[in-house]
Design a protein around this motif. Structure first.
Motif, PDB file in Angstrom:
ATOM      1  N   THR A  72       0.838  -1.195   0.000  1.00  0.00           N
ATOM      2  CA  THR A  72       0.000   0.000   0.000  1.00  0.00           C
ATOM      3  C   THR A  72       0.873   1.245   0.000  1.00  0.00           C
ATOM      4  O   THR A  72       1.749   1.390   0.846  1.00  0.00           O
ATOM      5  N   LEU A  73       0.615   2.113  -0.965  1.00  0.00           N
ATOM      6  CA  LEU A  73       1.204   3.446  -1.019  1.00  0.00           C
ATOM      7  C   LEU A  73       0.078   4.400  -0.655  1.00  0.00           C
ATOM      8  O   LEU A  73      -0.951   4.436  -1.329  1.00  0.00           O
ATOM      9  N   ASP A  74       0.253   5.116   0.436  1.00  0.00           N
ATOM     10  CA  ASP A  74      -0.822   5.927   0.996  1.00  0.00           C
ATOM     11  C   ASP A  74      -0.385   7.379   1.094  1.00  0.00           C
ATOM     12  O   ASP A  74       0.637   7.688   1.712  1.00  0.00           O
ATOM     13  N   PHE A  75      -1.145   8.248   0.442  1.00  0.00           N
ATOM     14  CA  PHE A  75      -0.984   9.692   0.596  1.00  0.00           C
ATOM     15  C   PHE A  75      -2.126  10.135   1.506  1.00  0.00           C
ATOM     16  O   PHE A  75      -3.291   9.886   1.190  1.00  0.00           O
ATOM     17  N   HIS A  95      -7.441   9.856   3.005  1.00  0.00           N
ATOM     18  CA  HIS A  95      -6.459   8.978   2.375  1.00  0.00           C
ATOM     19  C   HIS A  95      -6.703   8.859   0.875  1.00  0.00           C
ATOM     20  O   HIS A  95      -7.848   8.746   0.438  1.00  0.00           O
ATOM     21  N   CYS A  96      -5.617   8.845   0.151  1.00  0.00           N
ATOM     22  CA  CYS A  96      -5.595   8.415  -1.246  1.00  0.00           C
ATOM     23  C   CYS A  96      -4.657   7.215  -1.234  1.00  0.00           C
ATOM     24  O   CYS A  96      -3.440   7.364  -1.134  1.00  0.00           O
ATOM     25  N   GLU A  97      -5.250   6.038  -1.273  1.00  0.00           N
ATOM     26  CA  GLU A  97      -4.518   4.801  -1.033  1.00  0.00           C
ATOM     27  C   GLU A  97      -4.433   3.984  -2.316  1.00  0.00           C
ATOM     28  O   GLU A  97      -5.454   3.661  -2.918  1.00  0.00           O
ATOM     29  N   LEU A  98      -3.217   3.667  -2.718  1.00  0.00           N
ATOM     30  CA  LEU A  98      -2.983   2.839  -3.900  1.00  0.00           C
ATOM     31  C   LEU A  98      -2.533   1.475  -3.415  1.00  0.00           C
ATOM     32  O   LEU A  98      -1.542   1.370  -2.682  1.00  0.00           O
ATOM     33  N   PHE A 143       4.769  -0.933 -11.567  1.00  0.00           N
ATOM     34  CA  PHE A 143       3.584  -1.731 -11.251  1.00  0.00           C
ATOM     35  C   PHE A 143       2.336  -0.860 -11.320  1.00  0.00           C
ATOM     36  O   PHE A 143       2.391   0.349 -11.116  1.00  0.00           O
ATOM     37  N   HIS A 144       1.223  -1.489 -11.597  1.00  0.00           N
ATOM     38  CA  HIS A 144      -0.050  -0.783 -11.667  1.00  0.00           C
ATOM     39  C   HIS A 144      -0.886  -1.183 -10.448  1.00  0.00           C
ATOM     40  O   HIS A 144      -0.989  -2.363 -10.129  1.00  0.00           O
ATOM     41  N   PRO A 145      -1.487  -0.199  -9.766  1.00  0.00           N
ATOM     42  CA  PRO A 145      -2.288  -0.564  -8.585  1.00  0.00           C
ATOM     43  C   PRO A 145      -3.490  -1.425  -8.965  1.00  0.00           C
ATOM     44  O   PRO A 145      -4.091  -1.238 -10.025  1.00  0.00           O
TER      45      PRO A 145
END
Length: 155
Positions: A72-75, A95-98, A143-145
């Motif tokens: 998880t990449l989380d902004f 959160h904007c979570e990928l 990579f693509h989420p």
């Protein structure tokens, strides 16, 4: 001083910034998502007058919070909410979570977090530019989420 929006408009503002014409979030690449999140981060909201009242966070890691493991990449943006007497009550986090398949290359990145707080000596652009040069982007771009989530929570 520029007009500050009410915190209760922050989630709508984030959704608009990420997807201005209701475009699917999955169509954005990670670099565009980051640029749009930082632009959202530059909009000031009507927060308490305390040192950590308005913060931005970039974090990543492999977790299994609500299902199978995912990288998880989380902004995130965090607002401090005070009670009527001005004391800390809770935080609101947007959160904007990928989420990505937890492949070896992503898992190998380990865990990371970096905070920025408005009204400190640090500038948002400096934080964002420095973070944008971090080595993890090179790996994540490959990579693509599998999922992109935008949500709000109280912590």
């Amino acid at each position: 001083m520029p007009r500050r929006l009410p915190i209760d408009q922050a989630q709508e503002w984030l959704r608009h910034e990420l997807s201005p014409e209701q475009q699917p979030l999955a169509g954005l690449d990670v670099d565009e998502m980051w640029l749009r999140f930082v632009r959202f981060g530059s909009q000031r909201f009507d927060t308490a007058n305390t040192p950590d009242a308005d913060g931005l966070l970039c974090q990543y890691g492999t977790h299994a919070f609500d299902g199978p493991p995912a990288f998880t990449l989380d902004f995130a943006r965090q607002f401090e909410i005070n009670d009527a007497s001005g004391e800390h009550d809770h935080y609101i986090q947007l959160h904007c979570e990928l989420r990505y398949e937890p492949v070896l290359h992503l898992r190998a990145l380990g865990h990371f977090e970096s905070w920025f707080f408005h009204d400190t000596d640090e500038e948002l652009d400096g934080w964002a530019d420095g973070l944008g040069r971090h080595a993890f982007w090179t790996t994540v771009r490959n990579f693509h989420p599998t999922e992109v989530r935008v949500y709000q929570e109280q912590v």
